[in-house]
Design a protein around this motif. Structure first.
Motif, mmCIF file in Angstrom:
data_model
loop_
_atom_site.group_PDB
_atom_site.id
_atom_site.type_symbol
_atom_site.label_atom_id
_atom_site.label_comp_id
_atom_site.label_asym_id
_atom_site.label_seq_id
_atom_site.Cartn_x
_atom_site.Cartn_y
_atom_site.Cartn_z
ATOM 1 N N ASN A 31 1.008 -1.241 0.068
ATOM 2 C CA ASN A 31 -0.203 -0.154 -0.051
ATOM 3 C C ASN A 31 1.028 1.279 0.046
ATOM 4 O OD1 ASN A 31 0.421 -0.843 2.864
ATOM 5 N ND2 ASN A 31 -0.742 1.222 3.463
ATOM 6 N N CYS A 64 -3.279 4.214 -1.285
ATOM 7 C CA CYS A 64 -4.358 4.515 0.038
ATOM 8 C C CYS A 64 -4.118 5.627 0.601
ATOM 9 C CB CYS A 64 -3.911 3.125 0.955
ATOM 10 S SG CYS A 64 -4.857 3.103 2.430
ATOM 11 N N VAL A 98 -7.429 -0.137 3.108
ATOM 12 C CA VAL A 98 -6.617 -1.496 3.482
ATOM 13 C C VAL A 98 -7.226 -1.714 4.785
ATOM 14 C CG1 VAL A 98 -4.779 -0.836 2.128
ATOM 15 C CG2 VAL A 98 -5.071 -0.214 4.405
ATOM 16 N N TYR A 107 -7.022 -6.947 0.886
ATOM 17 C CA TYR A 107 -6.287 -6.704 1.934
ATOM 18 C C TYR A 107 -6.947 -7.222 3.152
ATOM 19 C CZ TYR A 107 -2.227 -3.664 0.505
ATOM 20 O OH TYR A 107 -1.290 -3.291 -0.013
ATOM 21 N N LYS A 111 -4.260 -9.479 5.301
ATOM 22 C CA LYS A 111 -4.033 -9.223 6.638
ATOM 23 C C LYS A 111 -4.657 -10.680 7.705
ATOM 24 C CE LYS A 111 -6.899 -5.870 6.641
ATOM 25 N NZ LYS A 111 -7.733 -4.735 7.165
ATOM 26 N N ILE A 123 -3.344 -2.574 9.043
ATOM 27 C CA ILE A 123 -2.487 -1.982 8.436
ATOM 28 C C ILE A 123 -2.092 -0.734 9.434
ATOM 29 C CG2 ILE A 123 -1.397 -1.043 6.468
ATOM 30 C CD1 ILE A 123 -2.038 -4.151 5.935
ATOM 31 N N ARG A 141 4.916 -10.565 6.036
ATOM 32 C CA ARG A 141 4.192 -9.426 6.285
ATOM 33 C C ARG A 141 5.449 -8.375 6.667
ATOM 34 N NH1 ARG A 141 -1.178 -7.569 9.188
ATOM 35 N NH2 ARG A 141 -0.867 -5.354 9.240
#
Length: 159
Positions: A31, A64, A98, A107, A111, A123, A141
Motif C-alpha cells: 500500500n 491508499c 486497507v 487486504y 491481513k 495495517i 508481512r
C-alpha cells in the motif's frame, strides 16, 4: 474467499484485473502513498522489480489515503507522479482502503493470512508489504520501515 486468485482489483487506469493473472508469480503487494515519509521507497521497489521481473517477481502498488491523507490525488495524478519521479513500471492499482469496513478484499485476505505484531490485522501505515509465493500463499508481512533492499533476500528465496 479462499485464495488470492479469486480476487479482482481495478488498475490505476480503471480496468478490472483478476489477480489470477499473476498466478505462478512471486508477488510483493504494497500500500503506497505519494506524500509519505516512506515515498522514496518507490525507488527501491522499482529497482527490485527491474532486477527480478524476469525471474517472476511482480510488485503490485495499491495507493491508499487512510493514513494522514497522504494520497489525496486522483489516480491519473498518482500514475504521473510515480512515473515521472520514480520511473515506476510495476503494476499500479486504483486507490483503495486497507482497513475498516470498506477494506479491499485483497487486504482482508492478506491481513488474515499474515497478521501483524501481537496478531493485529490492521495495517499501521503506508508501505506495509506482503510477500506472496508463486502458489498464492502469503509468506511474510513487512512493516513500513522495512525497506525494499532489506527484504531482497526473502524475495530471492521466494523466487
Amino acid at each position: 474467499m479462499t485464495t488470492l486468485y479469486e480476487i479482482d482489483a481495478k488498475t490505476i487506469d480503471g480496468e478490472t484485473r483478476p489477480l489470477r493473472d499473476y498466478a505462478g508469480k512471486t508477488l510483493l503487494v504494497v500500500n503506497v502513498a505519494s506524500k509519505c515519509g516512506f515515498t522514496p521507497q518507490y525507488a527501491g521497489l522499482e529497482a527490485l522489480y527491474r532486477k527480478y521481473a524476469d525471474k517472476g517477481l511482480v510488485i503490485l502498488g495499491f495507493p491508499c489515503n487512510q493514513f494522514g491523507a497522504q494520497e489525496p490525488r486522483p489516480e491519473s495524478e498518482i500514475a504521473t507522479f510515480c512515473s515521472s519521479n520514480y520511473g515506476v513500471s510495476f503494476p499500479m492499482f486504483a486507490k483503495i482502503d486497507v482497513n475498516g469496513a470498506d477494506a479491499h478484499p485483497l487486504y482482508k485476505f492478506l491481513k488474515r493470512a499474515a497478521p501483524g505484531v501481537l496478531g493485529s490485522e490492521a495495517i499501521k501505515w503506508n508501505f506495509t508489504k506482503f510477500l506472496v509465493d508463486k502458489s498464492g500463499k502469503v509468506v511474510k508481512r513487512y512493516a513500513p520501515t522495512d525497506t525494499p533492499e532489506s527484504i531482497e533476500k526473502d524475495i530471492e528465496a521466494a523466487l
